[in-house]
Design an enzyme around this catalytic site. Sequence first.
Site, mmCIF file in Angstrom:
data_model
loop_
_atom_site.group_PDB
_atom_site.id
_atom_site.type_symbol
_atom_site.label_atom_id
_atom_site.label_comp_id
_atom_site.label_asym_id
_atom_site.label_seq_id
_atom_site.Cartn_x
_atom_site.Cartn_y
_atom_site.Cartn_z
ATOM 1 N N THR A 24 0.849 -1.185 0.000
ATOM 2 C CA THR A 24 0.000 0.000 0.000
ATOM 3 C C THR A 24 0.883 1.233 0.000
ATOM 4 O O THR A 24 2.098 1.137 -0.130
ATOM 5 C CB THR A 24 -0.907 -0.019 1.251
ATOM 6 O OG1 THR A 24 -1.709 1.149 1.262
ATOM 7 C CG2 THR A 24 -0.101 -0.050 2.515
ATOM 8 N N GLY B 182 2.977 -2.264 3.990
ATOM 9 C CA GLY B 182 3.689 -3.461 4.399
ATOM 10 C C GLY B 182 2.895 -4.535 5.105
ATOM 11 O O GLY B 182 3.466 -5.280 5.897
ATOM 12 N N GLY B 183 1.582 -4.669 4.873
ATOM 13 C CA GLY B 183 0.844 -5.805 5.407
ATOM 14 C C GLY B 183 1.000 -5.961 6.911
ATOM 15 O O GLY B 183 0.684 -5.068 7.692
#
Length: 529
Positions: free
Chosen positions: A343, A425-426
């Site tokens: 993202t 970064g999840g």
Amino acid sequence: MLRAADGIRGMVVAPHGLAASAGLAVLREGGNAIEAMVAAAAAIAVVYPHMNGLGGDGFWLIAAPDAAPVGIDACGATGAAAAPELYRGLTEIPARGPLAANTVAGTVSGWAAALEIAAAWGGRMPLERLLEDAVWLAGNGFPASDNQAATTALKAAELAPVPGFAQTFLVDGAAPAPGSGFRNPALAETLRSLARNGLDDFYRGRLARRIAADLAALGAPVDADDLARHRALRRTPLSVDLASGRVYNMPPPTQGATALMILGLIDRLGLEDEEPDGFAHVHLIVEATKRAFLLRNAHLGDPATMEIDAADWLAPETLDETARGIDRSAAAPWPQAGPDGDTIWMGAIDQAGRAVSFIQSLYWEFGSGLVLPETGLVWQNRGSGMSLADGGPNRLAPGRKPFHTLNPPLARLADGRTMVFGTMGGEGQPQTQAALYSRIVTFGQDPQAAVAAPRWLLGRAWGEETTSLRIEEGFGGETVDALAAAGHEVEEVPAHSDVMGHAGVAIRHADGRLAGASDPRSNGAVAAW
């Protein structure tokens, strides 16, 4: 010495310099923080297309001085045709291609909802002006970033067969060279259409019909009725009270509660007397992360399907009890597989002290990989993370919102500072947020030094499968050795690794001074005046 960028009249932080510049130009012309963020959001969708786009989702936290923060949920739901029967014979939803493009893209609706608040503040910037830089960049071109080039090269073989990808993102069958000119004329025309006809055209106008026709022709289970049903929602943020102030984040379907729980736990564990980035600092945040992730993985999804209230995780008694169960010297068992994702995060603060924390995503790099030929839109694959198994809050069903790793934090500190901060970064998002918060607030580090310093990551992140504890090069050998001795499965990675995400910070001090930091892992910048 690393030092934050200074400002006094306004600031925009973004993982690409052209997006930060687009936002700052709006501030200089009299726009407010929301208007600047819409300009930056449109520009970053063009110049960082591997990380985000108009075909994805977004979330906002907006705070004006002396007013309660407001959240905007611009997450799209699965299409009416996206039922488990569509995936009969599969054990999971494909991550790429038309069947992965199974949710409405919500981020443009979030821009519209945010601009309603901007108008209430007195904002009068024309939409045509806010999208001007994005239109120019998409139509005339921009230098491809090294990050775009590297990501395209890494994923080209996987994505080239997906309709529209090679024609849009490959040059003579290969990734664009870093610094070479790159453009997306069809996306430029889409942005022009939105500027002329308004953002609602994406969901209920002529543009919506073109989008729906493209999706149908490509075999994606999202249609015109699904687009027309979509609305962004204003949401009351969750919050946690800490000794240093109050931190806000978004409620489900985001993992905002997870990020806040980690901060609440380390506030109780106490880091003030520890060494910055020593064993205790890293170990305690990692152990707090494990507790929060176990709850997240078991319960978070569409709030309409959840059987618990994530706000309960932030109750003082819950945090107290959970913190007591954390061993200060030994690692709890792991791994536990979790979600992937990438993202962009951006922040903006205007002269009046109004602050925005914003996040926008396609989920995986380039999302589903599906590019709509008439509009140049890359469609997200957020719904590919939903489950085909029976039960659970993240089970696939028509009209259901998927779980989101996205979460845009905002802090109001006891000393009068307002801080917006975040990262892509999840699984790394809440961990990096905790690292930034503890470094800046607890240990008093300069924001730029805090962002640039080595980071760690438990679990999966952008494009990665391992669930070990990855430690960036730059930590002292004693810290790494102590973590391994405590039972952590340590894996060292190179300094400034993309795996650690692209973070940023913008701070407004009580006297109006601004300070901002961007991540050397990205192509980012702080634009201020």
